[in-house]
Design a protein around this motif. Structure first.
Motif, PDB file in Angstrom:
ATOM      1  N   ARG A  97      81.300  47.281  66.141  1.00 53.57           N
ATOM      2  CA  ARG A  97      81.893  48.494  65.578  1.00 53.57           C
ATOM      3  C   ARG A  97      82.411  49.356  66.710  1.00 53.57           C
ATOM      4  O   ARG A  97      81.933  49.249  67.837  1.00 53.57           O
ATOM      5  N   TRP A 115      90.690  47.267  59.951  1.00 49.15           N
ATOM      6  CA  TRP A 115      90.089  48.345  60.738  1.00 49.15           C
ATOM      7  C   TRP A 115      90.132  49.672  59.991  1.00 49.15           C
ATOM      8  O   TRP A 115      89.314  50.568  60.244  1.00 49.15           O
ATOM      9  N   SER A 119      86.640  51.218  60.472  1.00 49.49           N
ATOM     10  CA  SER A 119      86.615  52.419  61.316  1.00 49.49           C
ATOM     11  C   SER A 119      87.471  53.515  60.687  1.00 49.49           C
ATOM     12  O   SER A 119      88.537  53.874  61.209  1.00 49.49           O
ATOM     13  N   SER A 122      88.702  56.474  62.937  1.00 47.47           N
ATOM     14  CA  SER A 122      89.463  56.199  64.156  1.00 47.47           C
ATOM     15  C   SER A 122      90.954  56.389  63.913  1.00 47.47           C
ATOM     16  O   SER A 122      91.444  56.195  62.790  1.00 47.47           O
ATOM     17  N   SER A 307      80.275  59.459  60.153  1.00 48.34           N
ATOM     18  CA  SER A 307      80.640  58.047  60.052  1.00 48.34           C
ATOM     19  C   SER A 307      79.963  57.393  58.848  1.00 48.34           C
ATOM     20  O   SER A 307      78.905  57.830  58.398  1.00 48.34           O
TER      21      SER A 307
END
Length: 331
Positions: A97, A115, A119, A122, A307
């Protein structure tokens, strides 16, 4: 604008592969508008910087480290946690990760979607791999009916379909490096590519799949798997055919039909424009401007968006269940 350092384990011998060539192409494109160099980190090479030596410098705030080698990412992230780092994602499925402090530049929309789920906090960008200008249809007579590159090909393709085709037409199987690949593609009527089994065994996915696009650009009729990043641009029934379709006999029938057809395959250059150098350089410049702005911001502001960790996911699920029960029994 910060300098880019493309981190690679090495640039020759055992490290030679499609991912290496794609990363070196990205480096060359970046050098059109900014300062960029290769930095190796596993083997020292003449006339190239070595990562451990570079990290001895006191101030590296004016550089961005571009990491890409999938199996080394976790180690590199730990080593470079206090620096500006970008992950250039060629494939998906590696067991690591990334923190929100590391932007991700993906080579396919498929990888971008992956992704985007893994994530969500991000910064994520799309920068396709380059199709070199020499990959184009030269209009030559084609003396090879079927072309196959053995590497990454499935057992079905090598052990079943190819032997069946060899009884009916001229097949060339390539199992070594070809210096003039555009020339070879221009000699072939049909190009076969089936990488689904290979990537499944690797535990990661096809991030882009350059060879079928190169073959298309050279005017080959392509029969391919459509796993991973191949689905970005392959469109069965329109610009390619799906390989391993139901039965070996049906594959043979469809391939021979293409070989015997008098209608030549026509590829349109506007389709490939997205993957040519001019477009990629323009996109790269926009992305790099945003990355520099982000790293300026990161100096002043820590990440503060929660997160989606396993603990938080469990907590959110518990809250959802509690909310439903409360609504049902405590109106």
């Amino acid at each position: 604008m910060r300098k880019l350092y493309f981190l690679l384990p090495g640039t020759d011998g055992k490290f030679a592969c499609g991912g290496l060539w794609a990363e070196l192409k990205a480096l060359n494109l970046a050098q059109n508008f900014c300062s960029a160099d290769v930095v190796t980190y596993r083997q020292r090479e003449k006339d190239k910087l070595f990562l451990d030596d570079l990290l001895k410098e006191k101030n590296l705030s004016d550089v961005i480290f571009v990491i890409s080698w999938g199996f080394d990412i976790a180690q590199l992230v730990a080593k470079l946690q206090k620096y500006n780092v970008v992950y250039h994602a060629h494939s998906a499925g590696y067991p690591f990760r990334l923190p929100a402090s590391i932007p991700i530049v993906t080579v396919s929309r498929y990888t971008m979607g992956y992704w985007g789920e893994k994530s969500p906090n991000s910064l994520i960008y799309y920068l396709p791999n380059q199709i070199s200008d020499e990959f184009k249809n030269l209009g030559r007579e084609r003396d090879i009916d079927v072309l196959v590159q053995a590497r990454k090909s499935s057992d079905y393709l090598i052990k079943e379909l190819i032997p069946a085709l060899q009884k009916r037409c001229k097949v060339l199987v390539v199992d070594s490096y070809i210096e003039d690949l555009p020339g070879l593609f221009n000699r072939a009527k049909v190009y076969l590519y089936d990488s689904a089994d290979y990537w499944a065994q690797q535990g990661v996915s096809e991030g882009f799949g350059l060879q079928p696009m190169e073959a298309l650009a050279c005017g080959c009729q392509v029969f391919s798997s459509v796993n991973g990043g191949l689905a970005d641009y392959l469109d069965p029934g329109f610009n390619c055919s799906k390989i391993a379709g139901y039965s070996q006999e049906y594959d043979v029938q469809r391939i021979l039909k293409v070989i015997d057809s008098s209608v030549a395959f026509s590829s349109y250059e506007e389709f490939f424009a997205e993957y040519r150098a001019e477009n990629i350089i323009k996109r790269f410049q926009i992305i790099l401007d945003e990355l520099n702005e982000f790293f300026d911001h990161k100096i002043q502001q820590p990440s503060n968006i929660k997160s989606l960790t396993k603990v938080r996911m469990a907590k959110l699920l518990a809250q959802k269940i509690y909310g439903k029960l409360r609504k049902k029994y405590f109106k």
